[in-house]
Design an enzyme around this catalytic site. Structure first.
Site, mmCIF file in Angstrom:
data_model
loop_
_atom_site.group_PDB
_atom_site.id
_atom_site.type_symbol
_atom_site.label_atom_id
_atom_site.label_comp_id
_atom_site.label_asym_id
_atom_site.label_seq_id
_atom_site.Cartn_x
_atom_site.Cartn_y
_atom_site.Cartn_z
ATOM 1 N N SER A 194 6.489 3.311 0.003
ATOM 2 C CA SER A 194 7.649 3.889 0.683
ATOM 3 C C SER A 194 8.846 2.970 0.457
ATOM 4 O O SER A 194 9.186 2.684 -0.684
ATOM 5 C CB SER A 194 7.354 4.099 2.170
ATOM 6 O OG SER A 194 8.416 4.782 2.797
ATOM 7 N N THR A 195 9.466 2.463 1.513
ATOM 8 C CA THR A 195 10.683 1.653 1.375
ATOM 9 C C THR A 195 10.430 0.449 0.470
ATOM 10 O O THR A 195 9.526 -0.337 0.709
ATOM 11 C CB THR A 195 11.156 1.165 2.750
ATOM 12 O OG1 THR A 195 11.256 2.273 3.632
ATOM 13 C CG2 THR A 195 12.504 0.468 2.638
ATOM 14 N N HIS A 220 7.418 7.901 -1.072
ATOM 15 C CA HIS A 220 8.240 8.703 -0.159
ATOM 16 C C HIS A 220 9.644 8.859 -0.742
ATOM 17 O O HIS A 220 10.377 7.878 -0.902
ATOM 18 C CB HIS A 220 8.338 8.026 1.204
ATOM 19 C CG HIS A 220 7.041 7.954 1.938
ATOM 20 N ND1 HIS A 220 6.827 7.094 2.993
ATOM 21 C CD2 HIS A 220 5.874 8.650 1.787
ATOM 22 C CE1 HIS A 220 5.593 7.260 3.454
ATOM 23 N NE2 HIS A 220 5.003 8.185 2.730
ATOM 24 N N MET A 313 7.461 1.267 5.224
ATOM 25 C CA MET A 313 7.458 1.287 6.678
ATOM 26 C C MET A 313 6.466 2.312 7.183
ATOM 27 O O MET A 313 6.308 3.376 6.606
ATOM 28 C CB MET A 313 8.858 1.630 7.195
ATOM 29 C CG MET A 313 8.996 1.584 8.698
ATOM 30 S SD MET A 313 8.864 -0.093 9.329
ATOM 31 C CE MET A 313 9.106 0.208 11.086
ATOM 32 N N ASP A 316 1.532 5.504 6.942
ATOM 33 C CA ASP A 316 1.066 6.597 6.095
ATOM 34 C C ASP A 316 0.076 6.092 5.051
ATOM 35 O O ASP A 316 0.380 5.174 4.287
ATOM 36 C CB ASP A 316 2.259 7.266 5.407
ATOM 37 C CG ASP A 316 1.864 8.511 4.635
ATOM 38 O OD1 ASP A 316 0.924 9.206 5.071
ATOM 39 O OD2 ASP A 316 2.490 8.786 3.594
#
Length: 377
Positions: A194-195, A220, A313, A316
């Site tokens: 993600s991030t 993401h 973050m 997930d």
């Protein structure tokens, strides 16, 4: 007691906790639109844990404002007068690295430039609507403030300005490698991020030889940006990188990226793995979701899978990564020191899903995620 609280939730909150006063996240908004500046400032100032300490309509004004106000985070537009956001970001990350959230219009060019911004060191981005800006930004307010909070807690590294590895040499090397038909189709590498994940994924894929097992990736990312992300990686890697297409066979020497706004999972058809891309429900608030991909890997790939959890973050994919391990996969998790945000890797570790916790890169020849993944297939 402070220790059980995730660090991201403790950063810069203006509340008293056992007598400790924590400061607000100080944000500078940089955008050439007066309306956007006003809307973003209002969104930020409505939060109890942050404040907009200044707005600037171009990067040169922003530069002086950053020196004077010393903000924790800046939001940055791309197209602005006197100096565009990308040039400013590059200079900022070389000279004064700090958390930056890009505000990017959702267009093909905007997606390409946003990928460049992430490469230069921006923590994340928000897709700014092209029309109906006031209503659009209001609808995105929860996303904006969440990304500002994440950025405030991110590990920011100084940009070196060194071009990415790969390039023409990597692409031209494909023709000299064995045909796909002679490579094993059994193993699969499954990556979730993600991030901060776009650069982490690039770091791994640019080091993969063209005879690597098939690689499936969920990062993401909203619709419109994964196409540009895949195309950019494809110019840098020896393997072929593309968006996943529903029903397509997953081949060695290829990496498949989940399209933004779709769920991506794996099915098996005889000896082959197939990509399933569908408009499913949000899972863990995400579409695409790492949980969906990893759960399918646990079910249909089992001991032939390698799991890789990178920076991001939230949680997930953590439970599904444990399912992968229980099914026999070997799992690598990125360590905290090399993560932009340690949320998803930390959750995977807490769920007992990690076989090894490794840095993403090291200057020495120490063990790292990509190298160890290659050594085990």
């Amino acid at each position: 007691m402070l220790l059980p609280w995730p660090r991201q939730l403790l950063v810069a909150r203006s509340i008293s906790f056992e007598g400790l006063e924590l400061k607000k996240i100080r944000v500078v908004v940089v955008d050439d639109s007066a309306l956007v500046r006003s809307l973003l400032a209002q969104i930020i100032n409505r939060q109890k844990d942050m404040e907009c300490v200044g707005t600037a309509n171009d990067p040169l004004i922003a530069r002086e404002m950053i020196r004077e106000l010393n903000p924790d985070v800046i939001t940055l537009d791309i197209e602005m007068p006197r100096m565009d956001g990308i040039d400013f970001l590059g200079r900022l990350m070389r000279l004064r690295p700090m958390p930056v959230v890009m505000i990017s219009t959702l267009t093909e060019r905007g997606a390409d430039v946003t990928m460049k911004a992430l490469e230069l060191g921006a923590v994340d981005f928000v897709a700014k609507p092209r029309i109906g800006v006031a209503d659009g930004l209001s609808e995105l307010s929860a996303q904006i403030v969440e990304k500002v909070r994440i950025a405030a807690a991110a590990h920011i590294k100084r940009s070196t300005g060194v071009p990415a590895s790969g390039g023409v040499e990597a692409v031209s090397a494909r023709s000299a490698l064995p045909s796909v038909g002679r490579l094993s189709t059994e193993k699969l590498i499954c990556i979730g991020a993600s991030t901060g994940g776009t650069e982490a994924i690039k770091e791994i894929l640019t080091r993969m030889p063209a005879d690597s097992p098939g690689i499936v990736i969920t990062q993401h990312m909203p619709p419109g940006f994964t196409t540009s992300f895949a195309a950019r990686l494809n110019t840098l890697c020896q393997i072929t990188v593309q968006e996943a297409v529903n029903g397509e066979r997953i081949l060695p020497g290829y990496a498949y990226i989940a399209p933004g706004g779709k769920q991506f999972r794996i099915e098996r058809s005889g000896a082959n793995y197939l990509a399933v891309v569908e408009d499913g429900e949000l899972v863990n608030r995400h579409k695409p979701s790492v949980e969906v991909l990893f759960k399918s890997a646990a079910s249909v790939v089992g001991r032939n899978a390698f799991g890789v959890m990178l920076t991001g973050m939230g949680n997930d994919g953590a439970k599904a990564m444990r399912e992968m391990k229980d099914a026999g996969s070997y799992n690598f998790v990125q360590d905290e020191a090399s993560c932009i945000v340690f949320g998803m890797p930390r959750e995977a570790i807490l769920h007992g899903a990690a076989d090894e916790v490794l840095p993403l890169t090291e200057r020495s020849e120490e063990r790292r995620v990509g190298k160890e993944c290659r050594s085990r297939w």
